[in-house]
Design a protein around this motif. Structure first.
Motif, PDB file in Angstrom:
ATOM      1  N   ARG A 225      23.986  37.400  57.675  1.00 39.91           N
ATOM      2  CA  ARG A 225      24.089  36.898  56.300  1.00 39.91           C
ATOM      3  C   ARG A 225      24.819  37.951  55.454  1.00 39.91           C
ATOM      4  N   PHE A 226      25.943  37.570  54.861  1.00 37.90           N
ATOM      5  CA  PHE A 226      26.762  38.523  54.122  1.00 37.90           C
ATOM      6  C   PHE A 226      27.173  37.950  52.766  1.00 37.90           C
ATOM      7  N   ASP A 227      27.040  38.776  51.729  1.00 33.37           N
ATOM      8  CA  ASP A 227      27.508  38.435  50.390  1.00 33.37           C
ATOM      9  C   ASP A 227      28.898  39.019  50.172  1.00 33.37           C
ATOM     10  N   SER A 228      29.719  38.306  49.415  1.00 34.66           N
ATOM     11  CA  SER A 228      31.047  38.811  49.085  1.00 34.66           C
ATOM     12  C   SER A 228      31.578  38.080  47.870  1.00 34.66           C
ATOM     13  N   ALA A 229      32.733  38.527  47.369  1.00 29.90           N
ATOM     14  CA  ALA A 229      33.385  37.877  46.240  1.00 29.90           C
ATOM     15  C   ALA A 229      34.891  37.887  46.467  1.00 29.90           C
ATOM     16  N   VAL A 230      35.531  36.775  46.183  1.00 26.78           N
ATOM     17  CA  VAL A 230      36.974  36.654  46.373  1.00 26.78           C
ATOM     18  C   VAL A 230      37.706  37.797  45.672  1.00 26.78           C
ATOM     19  N   LEU A 231      38.607  38.444  46.401  1.00 25.10           N
ATOM     20  CA  LEU A 231      39.436  39.557  45.918  1.00 25.10           C
ATOM     21  C   LEU A 231      38.622  40.799  45.541  1.00 25.10           C
ATOM     22  N   GLY A 232      37.322  40.800  45.864  1.00 22.34           N
ATOM     23  CA  GLY A 232      36.495  41.983  45.648  1.00 22.34           C
ATOM     24  C   GLY A 232      36.155  42.281  44.208  1.00 22.34           C
ATOM     25  N   PHE A 233      36.290  41.279  43.335  1.00 19.21           N
ATOM     26  CA  PHE A 233      35.977  41.516  41.930  1.00 19.21           C
ATOM     27  C   PHE A 233      34.479  41.743  41.741  1.00 19.21           C
ATOM     28  N   GLY A 234      34.149  42.537  40.714  1.00 27.24           N
ATOM     29  CA  GLY A 234      32.756  42.675  40.301  1.00 27.24           C
ATOM     30  C   GLY A 234      32.080  43.918  40.820  1.00 27.24           C
ATOM     31  N   GLY A 235      30.761  43.863  40.742  1.00 27.99           N
ATOM     32  CA  GLY A 235      29.904  44.996  41.010  1.00 27.99           C
ATOM     33  C   GLY A 235      28.755  44.921  40.034  1.00 27.99           C
ATOM     34  N   ASP A 241      29.121  52.499  37.896  1.00 33.88           N
ATOM     35  CA  ASP A 241      29.962  53.065  38.936  1.00 33.88           C
ATOM     36  C   ASP A 241      31.182  52.166  39.113  1.00 33.88           C
ATOM     37  N   ASP A 242      32.313  52.582  38.599  1.00 32.29           N
ATOM     38  CA  ASP A 242      33.524  51.774  38.661  1.00 32.29           C
ATOM     39  C   ASP A 242      34.287  51.966  39.974  1.00 32.29           C
ATOM     40  N   LEU A 243      33.813  52.874  40.824  1.00 35.16           N
ATOM     41  CA  LEU A 243      34.565  53.210  42.024  1.00 35.16           C
ATOM     42  C   LEU A 243      34.320  52.245  43.173  1.00 35.16           C
ATOM     43  N   VAL A 244      33.223  51.507  43.102  1.00 35.07           N
ATOM     44  CA  VAL A 244      32.908  50.582  44.177  1.00 35.07           C
ATOM     45  C   VAL A 244      32.733  49.188  43.610  1.00 35.07           C
ATOM     46  N   GLY A 245      33.149  48.188  44.384  1.00 32.91           N
ATOM     47  CA  GLY A 245      33.000  46.808  43.946  1.00 32.91           C
ATOM     48  C   GLY A 245      32.492  45.952  45.077  1.00 32.91           C
ATOM     49  N   ASN A 246      32.480  44.646  44.845  1.00 29.69           N
ATOM     50  CA  ASN A 246      32.016  43.725  45.868  1.00 29.69           C
ATOM     51  C   ASN A 246      32.937  43.713  47.083  1.00 29.69           C
ATOM     52  N   VAL A 247      32.375  43.318  48.203  1.00 27.86           N
ATOM     53  CA  VAL A 247      33.173  43.072  49.399  1.00 27.86           C
ATOM     54  C   VAL A 247      34.136  41.931  49.104  1.00 27.86           C
ATOM     55  N   ALA A 248      35.396  42.112  49.419  1.00 26.86           N
ATOM     56  CA  ALA A 248      36.377  41.041  49.248  1.00 26.86           C
ATOM     57  C   ALA A 248      36.166  39.999  50.337  1.00 26.86           C
ATOM     58  N   THR A 249      35.978  38.758  49.925  1.00 25.23           N
ATOM     59  CA  THR A 249      35.679  37.696  50.889  1.00 25.23           C
ATOM     60  C   THR A 249      36.760  37.578  51.950  1.00 25.23           C
ATOM     61  N   PHE A 270      40.251  27.538  50.347  1.00 25.62           N
ATOM     62  CA  PHE A 270      40.035  28.954  50.072  1.00 25.62           C
ATOM     63  C   PHE A 270      41.280  29.586  49.462  1.00 25.62           C
ATOM     64  N   ALA A 271      42.444  29.194  49.954  1.00 25.02           N
ATOM     65  CA  ALA A 271      43.692  29.709  49.383  1.00 25.02           C
ATOM     66  C   ALA A 271      43.808  29.322  47.906  1.00 25.02           C
ATOM     67  N   GLU A 272      43.398  28.112  47.575  1.00 26.38           N
ATOM     68  CA  GLU A 272      43.408  27.673  46.179  1.00 26.38           C
ATOM     69  C   GLU A 272      42.417  28.476  45.350  1.00 26.38           C
ATOM     70  N   ALA A 273      41.263  28.791  45.930  1.00 26.11           N
ATOM     71  CA  ALA A 273      40.263  29.596  45.225  1.00 26.11           C
ATOM     72  C   ALA A 273      40.807  30.992  44.924  1.00 26.11           C
ATOM     73  N   MET A 274      41.547  31.564  45.857  1.00 25.79           N
ATOM     74  CA  MET A 274      42.130  32.879  45.642  1.00 25.79           C
ATOM     75  C   MET A 274      43.168  32.844  44.519  1.00 25.79           C
ATOM     76  N   LYS A 275      43.954  31.778  44.486  1.00 20.22           N
ATOM     77  CA  LYS A 275      44.927  31.633  43.395  1.00 20.22           C
ATOM     78  C   LYS A 275      44.224  31.518  42.043  1.00 20.22           C
ATOM     79  N   LEU A 276      43.164  30.726  42.016  1.00 20.07           N
ATOM     80  CA  LEU A 276      42.427  30.518  40.774  1.00 20.07           C
ATOM     81  C   LEU A 276      41.721  31.793  40.334  1.00 20.07           C
ATOM     82  N   ALA A 277      41.237  32.580  41.292  1.00 17.48           N
ATOM     83  CA  ALA A 277      40.559  33.844  40.970  1.00 17.48           C
ATOM     84  C   ALA A 277      41.488  34.777  40.204  1.00 17.48           C
ATOM     85  N   LYS A 278      42.763  34.784  40.578  1.00 21.95           N
ATOM     86  CA  LYS A 278      43.720  35.660  39.889  1.00 21.95           C
ATOM     87  C   LYS A 278      43.914  35.238  38.430  1.00 21.95           C
ATOM     88  N   VAL A 279      43.683  33.952  38.149  1.00 21.72           N
ATOM     89  CA  VAL A 279      43.763  33.467  36.772  1.00 21.72           C
ATOM     90  C   VAL A 279      42.476  33.793  36.019  1.00 21.72           C
TER      91      VAL A 279
END
Length: 282
Positions: A225-235, A241-249, A270-279
């Motif tokens: 079981r693994f948690d992650s976030a698209v493009l590694g945003f967040g924390g 601590d700004d040096l570490v963030g979420n695992v990039a999905t 998923f590709a569409e989700a990655m595009k939307l994440a950048k917005v």
């Protein structure tokens, strides 16, 4: 079977500029089409503490759950938040951050560890009544930067207490990137062998270059079981601590597939989700 928990809530919660409710909902609706096991979509916490999540109930109203296999998880920090979240039939999981660090527990939920454990037990009882499942996150699960006591034996004590309460899912959270592969292996092997009925997960905040070795160590120790976030945003906004963030999905998916796991995901969605994440996170 691998369970992927996508965490847009964790990606959004620390951003200073408020993300419009409709934008949040549109992004989460896209994630719901990908095939993740669970979407950590929002939280029922004080808007003063996490103002970005003040519209979680409104976001939920705009989610299209028809045809998705993904379940919804909402974070709560106390019994009141759990009661608020439990009114929504659409929510399957409530997540509670229980820290192994006294300093961080106070900072994150304004409670002592002893008080937080009492809250966990109350929330677990509430979940059983309301047909929800409680996911307990052991934050600072691999050490802390505050000098608070930490050891694998302490982790084992927490797990034992949670098992006695009837908790079925525990996710070790590396809040500030202190985990190493050896410690990850040790904790999972000890916990899974001693508590085979508990599902153990991993919520990493980590430097990207350290990710592969940590995920591989967790897999070898039996974590599925693994948690992650698209493009590694967040924390965690409470960890400072700004040096570490979420695992990039996308990185997690690549590592899992390299290790031979077949993931039932819709790649175009998923590709569409990655595009939307950048917005969303521009």
């Amino acid at each position: 079977m691998i369970k992927l928990v996508e965490c847009p809530r964790d990606a959004m919660q620390g951003r200073a500029e408020f993300i419009d409710t409709s934008i949040k909902a549109a992004y989460i609706n896209q994630l719901l089409q990908v095939g993740f096991d669970t979407i950590d979509f929002g939280s029922f916490v004080s808007p003063k503490a996490i103002p970005q999540m003040r519209d979680t109930a409104d976001v939920l109203e705009q989610l299209d759950l028809f045809g998705t296999k993904s379940k919804l998880l909402a974070i709560v920090a106390n019994v009141r938040g759990a009661e608020d979240a439990s009114h929504f039939e659409e929510i399957d999981y409530l997540g509670f951050p229980l820290s192994l660090s006294e300093t961080f527990q106070q900072r994150n939920t304004n409670k002592s560890i002893a008080e937080a454990l009492e809250e966990v037990e109350e929330i677990q009882n509430l979940c059983e009544t309301k047909g929800k499942t409680l996911v307990t996150y052991l934050s600072m699960g691999f050490g802390n930067p505050y000098g608070d006591a930490y050891s694998p034996d302490l982790v084992a004590e927490f797990v034992r207490n949670l098992d006695q309460m009837g908790i079925k899912i525990i996710s070790f959270a590396d809040t500030v990137g202190t985990a190493d592969s050896t410690l990850i292996s040790e904790l999972y092997e000890i916990s899974s062998h001693s508590y085979p009925k508990i599902e153990f997960g991993l919520h990493l905040h980590t430097h990207p270059e350290q990710l592969s070795s940590k995920i591989t160590a967790a897999l070898k120790a039996g974590c599925l079981r693994f948690d992650s976030a698209v493009l590694g945003f967040g924390g965690c906004p409470m960890a400072n601590d700004d040096l570490v963030g979420n695992v990039a999905t996308e990185s997690l998916i690549r590592i899992l597939e390299q290790e031979g796991f077949e993931l039932d995901l819709k790649r175009m969605e998923f590709a569409e989700a990655m595009k939307l994440a950048k917005v969303v996170f521009h």
